[in-house]
Design a protein around this motif. Structure first.
Motif, PDB file in Angstrom:
ATOM      1  N   GLU A 165       0.822  -1.208   0.000  1.00  9.40           N
ATOM      2  CA  GLU A 165       0.000   0.000   0.000  1.00  9.40           C
ATOM      3  C   GLU A 165       0.859   1.263   0.000  1.00  9.40           C
ATOM      4  OE1 GLU A 165      -3.816   0.664   2.481  1.00  9.40           O
ATOM      5  OE2 GLU A 165      -2.208   1.595   3.627  1.00  9.40           O
ATOM      6  N   GLY A 166       1.929   1.257   0.814  1.00  8.31           N
ATOM      7  CA  GLY A 166       2.792   2.430   0.897  1.00  8.31           C
ATOM      8  C   GLY A 166       3.415   2.785  -0.435  1.00  8.31           C
ATOM      9  N   GLU A 167       3.921   1.769  -1.141  1.00  9.22           N
ATOM     10  CA  GLU A 167       4.516   2.014  -2.450  1.00  9.22           C
ATOM     11  C   GLU A 167       3.472   2.556  -3.425  1.00  9.22           C
ATOM     12  OE1 GLU A 167       4.973  -0.517  -0.434  1.00  9.22           O
ATOM     13  OE2 GLU A 167       6.689  -1.758  -1.007  1.00  9.22           O
ATOM     14  N   ALA A 168       2.229   2.044  -3.319  1.00  9.50           N
ATOM     15  CA  ALA A 168       1.154   2.526  -4.192  1.00  9.50           C
ATOM     16  C   ALA A 168       0.870   4.000  -3.933  1.00  9.50           C
ATOM     17  CB  ALA A 168      -0.114   1.697  -3.971  1.00  9.50           C
ATOM     18  N   VAL A 169       0.885   4.396  -2.654  1.00 10.41           N
ATOM     19  CA  VAL A 169       0.687   5.803  -2.309  1.00 10.41           C
ATOM     20  C   VAL A 169       1.814   6.643  -2.893  1.00 10.41           C
ATOM     21  CG1 VAL A 169       0.656   7.467  -0.403  1.00 10.41           C
ATOM     22  CG2 VAL A 169      -0.627   5.337  -0.211  1.00 10.41           C
ATOM     23  N   GLY A 170       3.042   6.145  -2.792  1.00 10.98           N
ATOM     24  CA  GLY A 170       4.188   6.863  -3.340  1.00 10.98           C
ATOM     25  C   GLY A 170       4.086   7.062  -4.837  1.00 10.98           C
ATOM     26  N   VAL A 171       3.652   6.015  -5.544  1.00  3.95           N
ATOM     27  CA  VAL A 171       3.506   6.108  -7.002  1.00  3.95           C
ATOM     28  C   VAL A 171       2.399   7.089  -7.366  1.00  3.95           C
ATOM     29  CG1 VAL A 171       2.824   4.859  -9.086  1.00  3.95           C
ATOM     30  CG2 VAL A 171       4.433   3.818  -7.474  1.00  3.95           C
ATOM     31  N   MET A 172       1.247   6.979  -6.705  1.00  2.00           N
ATOM     32  CA  MET A 172       0.118   7.865  -7.023  1.00  2.00           C
ATOM     33  C   MET A 172       0.469   9.326  -6.767  1.00  2.00           C
ATOM     34  SD  MET A 172      -3.420   5.967  -5.896  1.00  2.00           S
ATOM     35  CE  MET A 172      -2.937   5.717  -4.196  1.00  2.00           C
ATOM     36  N   ALA A 173       1.096   9.583  -5.617  1.00  4.00           N
ATOM     37  CA  ALA A 173       1.461  10.962  -5.284  1.00  4.00           C
ATOM     38  C   ALA A 173       2.563  11.476  -6.201  1.00  4.00           C
ATOM     39  CB  ALA A 173       1.912  11.041  -3.826  1.00  4.00           C
ATOM     40  N   GLY A 174       3.430  10.577  -6.660  1.00  5.87           N
ATOM     41  CA  GLY A 174       4.538  10.981  -7.520  1.00  5.87           C
ATOM     42  C   GLY A 174       4.174  11.135  -8.981  1.00  5.87           C
ATOM     43  N   LEU A 175       2.937  10.789  -9.355  1.00  7.05           N
ATOM     44  CA  LEU A 175       2.517  10.917 -10.752  1.00  7.05           C
ATOM     45  C   LEU A 175       2.449  12.371 -11.210  1.00  7.05           C
ATOM     46  CD1 LEU A 175      -0.262   8.188 -11.079  1.00  7.05           C
ATOM     47  CD2 LEU A 175       1.996   8.202 -12.153  1.00  7.05           C
ATOM     48  N   ILE A 176       2.523  13.292 -10.265  1.00  7.81           N
ATOM     49  CA  ILE A 176       2.552  14.714 -10.610  1.00  7.81           C
ATOM     50  C   ILE A 176       3.971  15.043 -11.064  1.00  7.81           C
ATOM     51  CG2 ILE A 176       2.187  17.045  -9.744  1.00  7.81           C
ATOM     52  CD1 ILE A 176       0.596  15.531  -7.405  1.00  7.81           C
ATOM     53  N   PRO A 177       4.197  15.357 -12.345  1.00 12.25           N
ATOM     54  CA  PRO A 177       5.561  15.589 -12.837  1.00 12.25           C
ATOM     55  C   PRO A 177       6.205  16.818 -12.203  1.00 12.25           C
ATOM     56  CG  PRO A 177       3.993  15.282 -14.637  1.00 12.25           C
ATOM     57  CD  PRO A 177       3.191  15.501 -13.406  1.00 12.25           C
ATOM     58  N   CYS A 178       7.513  16.793 -12.106  1.00 12.46           N
ATOM     59  CA  CYS A 178       8.268  17.914 -11.549  1.00 12.46           C
ATOM     60  C   CYS A 178       8.503  18.964 -12.640  1.00 12.46           C
ATOM     61  CB  CYS A 178       9.609  17.415 -11.009  1.00 12.46           C
ATOM     62  SG  CYS A 178      10.677  18.735 -10.415  1.00 12.46           S
ATOM     63  N   PRO A 179       7.927  20.164 -12.514  1.00  9.70           N
ATOM     64  CA  PRO A 179       8.082  21.187 -13.557  1.00  9.70           C
ATOM     65  C   PRO A 179       9.533  21.587 -13.816  1.00  9.70           C
ATOM     66  CG  PRO A 179       6.298  21.771 -12.064  1.00  9.70           C
ATOM     67  CD  PRO A 179       7.017  20.616 -11.443  1.00  9.70           C
ATOM     68  N   LEU A 180      10.344  21.695 -12.752  1.00  8.78           N
ATOM     69  CA  LEU A 180      11.730  22.111 -12.947  1.00  8.78           C
ATOM     70  C   LEU A 180      12.546  21.040 -13.668  1.00  8.78           C
ATOM     71  CD1 LEU A 180      12.655  24.066  -9.694  1.00  8.78           C
ATOM     72  CD2 LEU A 180      12.060  24.929 -11.956  1.00  8.78           C
ATOM     73  N   THR A 181      12.212  19.771 -13.439  1.00 12.30           N
ATOM     74  CA  THR A 181      12.872  18.706 -14.197  1.00 12.30           C
ATOM     75  C   THR A 181      12.496  18.811 -15.668  1.00 12.30           C
ATOM     76  OG1 THR A 181      12.804  17.223 -12.281  1.00 12.30           O
ATOM     77  CG2 THR A 181      13.177  16.208 -14.417  1.00 12.30           C
ATOM     78  N   LEU A 182      11.236  19.153 -15.933  1.00 10.57           N
ATOM     79  CA  LEU A 182      10.794  19.349 -17.316  1.00 10.57           C
ATOM     80  C   LEU A 182      11.561  20.488 -17.982  1.00 10.57           C
ATOM     81  CD1 LEU A 182       6.917  18.910 -17.033  1.00 10.57           C
ATOM     82  CD2 LEU A 182       8.448  17.584 -18.480  1.00 10.57           C
ATOM     83  N   PHE A 183      11.743  21.587 -17.256  1.00  9.92           N
ATOM     84  CA  PHE A 183      12.499  22.712 -17.807  1.00  9.92           C
ATOM     85  C   PHE A 183      13.931  22.292 -18.135  1.00  9.92           C
ATOM     86  CE2 PHE A 183       9.302  25.612 -15.786  1.00  9.92           C
ATOM     87  CZ  PHE A 183       8.986  26.335 -16.927  1.00  9.92           C
ATOM     88  N   ALA A 184      14.577  21.613 -17.184  1.00 13.37           N
ATOM     89  CA  ALA A 184      15.968  21.196 -17.381  1.00 13.37           C
ATOM     90  C   ALA A 184      16.088  20.229 -18.554  1.00 13.37           C
ATOM     91  CB  ALA A 184      16.507  20.554 -16.101  1.00 13.37           C
ATOM     92  N   MET A 185      15.184  19.249 -18.619  1.00  8.80           N
ATOM     93  CA  MET A 185      15.216  18.270 -19.699  1.00  8.80           C
ATOM     94  C   MET A 185      14.942  18.921 -21.050  1.00  8.80           C
ATOM     95  SD  MET A 185      16.038  15.146 -19.035  1.00  8.80           S
ATOM     96  CE  MET A 185      15.405  14.479 -20.585  1.00  8.80           C
ATOM     97  N   THR A 186      13.950  19.808 -21.091  1.00  6.52           N
ATOM     98  CA  THR A 186      13.597  20.472 -22.345  1.00  6.52           C
ATOM     99  C   THR A 186      14.762  21.299 -22.872  1.00  6.52           C
ATOM    100  OG1 THR A 186      11.284  20.610 -21.650  1.00  6.52           O
ATOM    101  CG2 THR A 186      11.959  22.031 -23.455  1.00  6.52           C
ATOM    102  N   PHE A 187      15.428  22.019 -21.972  1.00  5.82           N
ATOM    103  CA  PHE A 187      16.561  22.850 -22.389  1.00  5.82           C
ATOM    104  C   PHE A 187      17.711  21.982 -22.897  1.00  5.82           C
ATOM    105  CE2 PHE A 187      20.364  25.473 -21.577  1.00  5.82           C
ATOM    106  CZ  PHE A 187      20.022  26.578 -22.348  1.00  5.82           C
ATOM    107  N   ALA A 188      17.981  20.879 -22.182  1.00  6.79           N
ATOM    108  CA  ALA A 188      19.069  19.986 -22.594  1.00  6.79           C
ATOM    109  C   ALA A 188      18.771  19.353 -23.953  1.00  6.79           C
ATOM    110  CB  ALA A 188      19.286  18.907 -21.536  1.00  6.79           C
ATOM    111  N   ILE A 189      17.516  18.944 -24.158  1.00  4.98           N
ATOM    112  CA  ILE A 189      17.129  18.336 -25.438  1.00  4.98           C
ATOM    113  C   ILE A 189      17.243  19.355 -26.565  1.00  4.98           C
ATOM    114  CG2 ILE A 189      15.182  17.380 -26.740  1.00  4.98           C
ATOM    115  CD1 ILE A 189      14.249  16.071 -24.116  1.00  4.98           C
ATOM    116  N   SER A 190      16.804  20.583 -26.301  1.00  3.96           N
ATOM    117  CA  SER A 190      16.858  21.622 -27.334  1.00  3.96           C
ATOM    118  C   SER A 190      18.289  21.964 -27.723  1.00  3.96           C
ATOM    119  CB  SER A 190      16.137  22.887 -26.850  1.00  3.96           C
ATOM    120  OG  SER A 190      16.854  23.505 -25.793  1.00  3.96           O
ATOM    121  N   ARG A 191      19.240  21.722 -26.806  1.00  2.22           N
ATOM    122  CA  ARG A 191      20.654  21.990 -27.086  1.00  2.22           C
ATOM    123  C   ARG A 191      21.381  20.762 -27.628  1.00  2.22           C
ATOM    124  NH1 ARG A 191      22.571  27.339 -27.136  1.00  2.22           N
ATOM    125  NH2 ARG A 191      20.975  28.539 -26.031  1.00  2.22           N
ATOM    126  N   GLY A 192      20.652  19.670 -27.770  1.00  6.70           N
ATOM    127  CA  GLY A 192      21.253  18.474 -28.350  1.00  6.70           C
ATOM    128  C   GLY A 192      22.057  17.628 -27.386  1.00  6.70           C
TER     129      GLY A 192
END
Length: 209
Positions: A139-166
């Motif tokens: 149950e605990g792991e399920a709670v962790g997965v459900m709560a973690g399904l909200i993506p991290c916006p700053l990780t998205l920014f970092a990944m997007t910038f890195a991808i755009s720079r190749g």
């Protein structure tokens, strides 16, 4: 305090941008790797800001009989899911990222999704409490997965910038170090929640009946 954390994150994020630019221009990977420990600090500071399902994590652990080891597992699961989902969205669906992200530091679409997911988790936790249902093994792991399904916006920014720079690998490496930092902060929340619950139980147990 909040504004200080925001400015601190902004400083690291701008430094990350410069590191990725240098790497994309033919810079040394060793220099970028030397910068990676800042990702741990960045992730830990970012997790201190509002959100990241800290309330869900604390409420679940305070109301369960989970031990510290289980609490740490739940917090690590939450951190892993939270960052990994963001990496996958950036890597597999860059157009979705451009729609999801608004002004710098905000992600309106993700914020709405976040509220919906947290609402569902809250309803589930309330139902479990009212129905006195038993705790399941994972149950605990399920709670962790459900709560973690909200993506991290700053990780998205970092990944997007890195991808755009190749240099997507740079974004992934920084995301991994960020995940470690997020896990450190959430693990502290988990341990404190469990210790608070145990002290509270001990306090009431000592009261005369």
């Amino acid at each position: 305090m909040f504004q200080t954390l925001v400015e601190f994150q902004r400083t690291i994020y701008l430094a990350l941008g410069e590191q990725i630019k240098l790497l994309a221009a033919g810079g040394n990977w060793l220099a970028f790797v030397a910068f990676l420990p800042m990702g741990v600090v960045f992730g830990a500071a970012h997790a201190l800001t509002p959100g990241h399902s800290k309330a869900v994590l604390a409420t679940y652990l305070a109301g369960s009989d989970a031990k510290v080891s289980r609490g740490l597992l739940v917090s690590i699961t939450l951190s892993f899911t939270h960052v990994t989902i963001a990496v996958l969205i950036a890597a597999l669906s860059l157009p979705l990222v451009s729609i999801a992200l608004g002004s710098v530091g905000r992600a309106p679409l993700l914020e709405h999704i976040s509220r919906g997911l947290l609402g569902l988790i809250g309803v589930w936790m309330l139902w479990r409490a009212l129905s006195h249902s038993h705790h399941h093994r994972h149950e605990g792991e399920a709670v962790g997965v459900m709560a973690g399904l909200i993506p991290c916006p700053l990780t998205l920014f970092a990944m997007t910038f890195a991808i755009s720079r190749g240099v997507p690998a740079a974004g992934v490496l920084f995301a991994i170090t960020m995940m470690v930092g997020v896990a450190v902060t959430l693990s502290c929340v988990a341990v404190l929640s469990i210790l608070f619950r145990e002290r509270l139980v001990q306090f009431f147990a000592r009261q005369p009946r």
